[in-house]
Design a protein around this motif. Structure first.
Motif, PDB file in Angstrom:
ATOM      1  N   ALA A 187       3.691   7.391 -16.505  1.00 20.34           N
ATOM      2  CA  ALA A 187       2.543   7.491 -15.603  1.00 20.34           C
ATOM      3  C   ALA A 187       1.636   6.277 -15.722  1.00 20.34           C
ATOM      4  O   ALA A 187       1.080   5.804 -14.727  1.00 20.34           O
ATOM      5  CB  ALA A 187       1.761   8.769 -15.901  1.00 20.34           C
ATOM      6  N   ALA A 188       1.471   5.755 -16.952  1.00 20.16           N
ATOM      7  CA  ALA A 188       0.631   4.572 -17.154  1.00 20.16           C
ATOM      8  C   ALA A 188       1.211   3.368 -16.430  1.00 20.16           C
ATOM      9  O   ALA A 188       0.488   2.597 -15.781  1.00 20.16           O
ATOM     10  CB  ALA A 188       0.481   4.274 -18.644  1.00 20.16           C
ATOM     11  N   PHE A 189       2.524   3.191 -16.530  1.00 24.13           N
ATOM     12  CA  PHE A 189       3.152   2.076 -15.817  1.00 24.13           C
ATOM     13  C   PHE A 189       3.075   2.278 -14.305  1.00 24.13           C
ATOM     14  O   PHE A 189       2.930   1.306 -13.551  1.00 24.13           O
ATOM     15  CB  PHE A 189       4.600   1.915 -16.271  1.00 24.13           C
ATOM     16  CG  PHE A 189       4.740   1.312 -17.641  1.00 24.13           C
ATOM     17  CD1 PHE A 189       4.194   0.074 -17.928  1.00 24.13           C
ATOM     18  CD2 PHE A 189       5.399   1.987 -18.657  1.00 24.13           C
ATOM     19  CE1 PHE A 189       4.308  -0.495 -19.190  1.00 24.13           C
ATOM     20  CE2 PHE A 189       5.523   1.434 -19.921  1.00 24.13           C
ATOM     21  CZ  PHE A 189       4.981   0.194 -20.195  1.00 24.13           C
ATOM     22  N   ALA A 190       3.184   3.533 -13.861  1.00 23.35           N
ATOM     23  CA  ALA A 190       3.034   3.796 -12.430  1.00 23.35           C
ATOM     24  C   ALA A 190       1.645   3.386 -11.949  1.00 23.35           C
ATOM     25  O   ALA A 190       1.492   2.780 -10.887  1.00 23.35           O
ATOM     26  CB  ALA A 190       3.279   5.283 -12.140  1.00 23.35           C
ATOM     27  N   LEU A 191       0.636   3.706 -12.750  1.00 28.19           N
ATOM     28  CA  LEU A 191      -0.735   3.353 -12.390  1.00 28.19           C
ATOM     29  C   LEU A 191      -0.926   1.839 -12.393  1.00 28.19           C
ATOM     30  O   LEU A 191      -1.541   1.270 -11.478  1.00 28.19           O
ATOM     31  CB  LEU A 191      -1.700   4.020 -13.369  1.00 28.19           C
ATOM     32  CG  LEU A 191      -3.164   4.138 -12.971  1.00 28.19           C
ATOM     33  CD1 LEU A 191      -3.317   4.886 -11.661  1.00 28.19           C
ATOM     34  CD2 LEU A 191      -3.953   4.841 -14.079  1.00 28.19           C
ATOM     35  N   MET A 192      -0.390   1.166 -13.411  1.00 29.10           N
ATOM     36  CA  MET A 192      -0.527  -0.290 -13.491  1.00 29.10           C
ATOM     37  C   MET A 192       0.191  -0.980 -12.336  1.00 29.10           C
ATOM     38  O   MET A 192      -0.363  -1.879 -11.681  1.00 29.10           O
ATOM     39  CB  MET A 192       0.037  -0.797 -14.818  1.00 29.10           C
ATOM     40  CG  MET A 192      -0.152  -2.297 -15.023  1.00 29.10           C
ATOM     41  SD  MET A 192       0.702  -2.969 -16.474  1.00 29.10           S
ATOM     42  CE  MET A 192       2.373  -3.107 -15.858  1.00 29.10           C
ATOM     43  N   LEU A 193       1.432  -0.564 -12.065  1.00 26.47           N
ATOM     44  CA  LEU A 193       2.199  -1.212 -11.012  1.00 26.47           C
ATOM     45  C   LEU A 193       1.636  -0.900  -9.632  1.00 26.47           C
ATOM     46  O   LEU A 193       1.691  -1.744  -8.726  1.00 26.47           O
ATOM     47  CB  LEU A 193       3.666  -0.794 -11.111  1.00 26.47           C
ATOM     48  CG  LEU A 193       4.378  -1.265 -12.389  1.00 26.47           C
ATOM     49  CD1 LEU A 193       5.777  -0.667 -12.475  1.00 26.47           C
ATOM     50  CD2 LEU A 193       4.449  -2.779 -12.461  1.00 26.47           C
ATOM     51  N   SER A 194       1.074   0.300  -9.454  1.00 27.08           N
ATOM     52  CA  SER A 194       0.416   0.605  -8.181  1.00 27.08           C
ATOM     53  C   SER A 194      -0.802  -0.288  -7.980  1.00 27.08           C
ATOM     54  O   SER A 194      -1.076  -0.747  -6.865  1.00 27.08           O
ATOM     55  CB  SER A 194       0.003   2.083  -8.134  1.00 27.08           C
ATOM     56  OG  SER A 194       1.133   2.919  -8.065  1.00 27.08           O
ATOM     57  N   ILE A 203       0.836  -1.192   0.000  1.00 31.11           N
ATOM     58  CA  ILE A 203       0.000   0.000   0.000  1.00 31.11           C
ATOM     59  C   ILE A 203       0.879   1.253   0.000  1.00 31.11           C
ATOM     60  O   ILE A 203       0.607   2.230  -0.717  1.00 31.11           O
ATOM     61  CB  ILE A 203      -0.952  -0.001   1.213  1.00 31.11           C
ATOM     62  CG1 ILE A 203      -1.998  -1.113   1.040  1.00 31.11           C
ATOM     63  CG2 ILE A 203      -1.641   1.348   1.372  1.00 31.11           C
ATOM     64  CD1 ILE A 203      -2.852  -1.347   2.262  1.00 31.11           C
ATOM     65  N   ALA A 204       1.953   1.221   0.781  1.00 32.57           N
ATOM     66  CA  ALA A 204       2.893   2.339   0.772  1.00 32.57           C
ATOM     67  C   ALA A 204       3.504   2.516  -0.616  1.00 32.57           C
ATOM     68  O   ALA A 204       3.660   3.648  -1.110  1.00 32.57           O
ATOM     69  CB  ALA A 204       3.993   2.111   1.811  1.00 32.57           C
ATOM     70  N   GLY A 205       3.840   1.406  -1.259  1.00 33.15           N
ATOM     71  CA  GLY A 205       4.380   1.479  -2.612  1.00 33.15           C
ATOM     72  C   GLY A 205       3.380   2.005  -3.615  1.00 33.15           C
ATOM     73  O   GLY A 205       3.724   2.745  -4.542  1.00 33.15           O
ATOM     74  N   MET A 206       2.108   1.631  -3.441  1.00 35.86           N
ATOM     75  CA  MET A 206       1.050   2.112  -4.326  1.00 35.86           C
ATOM     76  C   MET A 206       0.970   3.634  -4.280  1.00 35.86           C
ATOM     77  O   MET A 206       0.829   4.300  -5.308  1.00 35.86           O
ATOM     78  CB  MET A 206      -0.284   1.514  -3.901  1.00 35.86           C
ATOM     79  CG  MET A 206      -1.491   2.080  -4.616  1.00 35.86           C
ATOM     80  SD  MET A 206      -3.038   1.787  -3.717  1.00 35.86           S
ATOM     81  CE  MET A 206      -2.819   2.889  -2.313  1.00 35.86           C
ATOM     82  N   THR A 226      -1.494  -7.270  -4.589  1.00 35.72           N
ATOM     83  CA  THR A 226      -0.634  -8.045  -3.699  1.00 35.72           C
ATOM     84  C   THR A 226      -1.005  -7.809  -2.246  1.00 35.72           C
ATOM     85  O   THR A 226      -1.007  -8.738  -1.423  1.00 35.72           O
ATOM     86  CB  THR A 226       0.844  -7.669  -3.917  1.00 35.72           C
ATOM     87  OG1 THR A 226       1.160  -7.769  -5.304  1.00 35.72           O
ATOM     88  CG2 THR A 226       1.760  -8.588  -3.139  1.00 35.72           C
ATOM     89  N   ALA A 227      -1.358  -6.552  -1.933  1.00 34.36           N
ATOM     90  CA  ALA A 227      -1.708  -6.208  -0.551  1.00 34.36           C
ATOM     91  C   ALA A 227      -2.983  -6.911  -0.109  1.00 34.36           C
ATOM     92  O   ALA A 227      -3.012  -7.579   0.940  1.00 34.36           O
ATOM     93  CB  ALA A 227      -1.862  -4.691  -0.416  1.00 34.36           C
TER      94      ALA A 227
END
Length: 438
Positions: free
Chosen positions: A364-371, A70-73, A377-378
């Motif tokens: 930004a798209a990859f940031a959104l996908m990986l978040s 969640i912190a990583g998101m 995972t959380a």
């Protein structure tokens, strides 16, 4: 008057870096991904030992993973705001490299709350690396070769992880071995930070698109997020990544073997090497097959491969997680097949994102996908811990691995309704920009 249609072949100044240079950059990015993943590897592979040392319940792993994810998101997209002031290389060296001091500090934790705090802070830094690495990847390679490039990136990272797995397993035989695992992981991250500063070369945003002017990378603010969420394919992708039960086995597979089937921590950890090698083969094979199918069937090739891999995974997850085979080699073989099928994903979804997203929005798209993946995972880690306490760990895996992945494979059918239209719309936009750039 010259009526000849303008050529869309890339001009010399607009071409991405030469093949040997790109391969060197890809190798460096692969090492970065692998070294950053060692933090999560220490927590998952060595959790049975850590649990004994700190007197923790099974659900503690779910809490540890969930809070850090969640912190990583939250932190992943925020790191990109710094691109207004620093380069991608500098930012990557900081969040994926020198931030490793927090991972090393986790090895000094004296109780669960200290471990949770330090592990979470470390994960918040690592979360900034994924969007930057994937953004650099799609700027180094064009659409025809992005599947292979993504496969090579994650495959090489998996190879390094495979070599690290047995070492982590051996540390379980050492008193407080989990502490040495965190310390070593942090040291490797700091080393990769130095290597990034010395050797990484940023090709520039949009470098792989022929005859397209460079554009600054957009931070995932409100306007950028609205533009991204206006793309139906991305909305489907985010929903699909939010409900992907494959992360359960990746995070807690060793715990399943220890608590569900009675193997020792050291013996259970031996499955990491063959599974990592299988994931390696899956990424390479998936990337090659993804590009080949895309060239032959640009509308559906990658989509069919993605859905087939998900459904096959869901079916085979049942014997892997529910049947006691009474021999670690059988479990290792089944885990390896599942890892191979999971390895197919990066060679498909990374090119899918690039195919429907404007170059300046891809970070930004990859940031959104990986978040979104971190959120998945959380919640699955939390659910696994509490379901395991209530129903038993095998029953928890049945619902969160078998059933959820099969449902996820059916959900992927929605891509067939959105992908081609969104990809065509992006190409029309890029053609318009090329015409203006002439």
């Amino acid at each position: 008057m010259n009526t000849q249609a303008p050529s869309l072949a890339p001009r010399a100044a607009d071409q991405p870096a030469a093949a040997p240079a790109r391969r060197r950059q890809l190798a460096l990015l692969s090492a970065l991904i692998a070294f950053d993943n060692t933090e999560a590897g220490v927590a998952s592979v060595m959790f049975p030992m850590l649990r004994t040392a700190l007197a923790l319940p099974v659900s503690a792993l779910g809490v540890l993973v969930a809070v850090s994810r969640i912190a990583g998101m939250v932190a992943g997209p925020l790191w990109l705001l710094a691109l207004r002031r620093v380069s991608r290389r500098t930012l990557l060296a900081l969040c994926a490299g020198f931030w490793g001091v927090w991972t090393a500090a986790a090895g000094l934790a004296q109780d669960f709350w200290q471990l949770l705090l330090l592990f979470t802070v470390g994960a918040a830094g690592i979360a900034g690396a994924g969007p930057l690495v994937n953004g650099l990847l799609v700027d180094l390679f064009d659409d025809r070769s992005r599947g292979r490039a993504a496969g090579a990136l994650y495959g090489t990272a998996a190879l390094i992880t495979a070599l690290a797995g047995p070492l982590l397993g051996q540390l379980t035989r050492v008193h407080d071995g989990w502490r040495y695992g965190f310390l070593a992981s942090g040291a490797l991250q700091i080393l990769i930070g130095v290597l990034v500063l010395l050797f990484l070369r940023d090709p520039g945003v949009g470098a792989a698109e022929p005859r397209l002017g460079r554009a600054p990378a957009a931070a995932p603010g409100r306007a950028g997020t609205r533009r991204l969420l206006a793309v139906p394919t991305l909305r489907v992708l985010l929903l699909q990544r939010l409900t992907n039960g494959q992360f359960v086995l990746q995070v807690s597979g060793v715990v399943l073997l220890v608590d569900g089937f009675g193997y020792s921590n050291a013996l259970a950890a031996t499955v990491v090497l063959p599974a990592s090698l299988a994931y390696l083969l899956g990424t390479y094979a998936g990337g090659l097959l993804s590009d080949r199918l895309h060239r032959r069937h640009p509308r559906t090739g990658r989509l069919v491969l993605l859905q087939a891999a998900l459904l096959a995974y869901g079916v085979l997850a049942y014997p892997a997680s529910q049947i006691a085979w009474h021999h670690i080699a059988v479990h290792a073989a089944l885990f390896s097949v599942l890892a191979f099928l999971q390895g197919v994903n990066p060679g498909i979804n990374r090119p899918l994102v690039a195919a429907v997203t404007a170059p300046e929005l891809r970070n930004a798209a990859f940031a959104l996908m990986l978040s979104t993946e971190l959120v998945c995972t959380a919640w699955t880690s939390l659910a696994l811990g509490y379901l395991a306490d209530a129903l038993g760990i095998r029953a928890a895996f049945l619902w969160l691995l078998v059933v959820l992945v099969l449902a996820n494979g059916l959900l992927a059918s929605l891509f067939h309704r959105t992908y081609h239209r969104d990809a065509a719309a992006l190409q029309a936009e890029l053609d318009r920009r090329r015409a203006e750039h002439r």
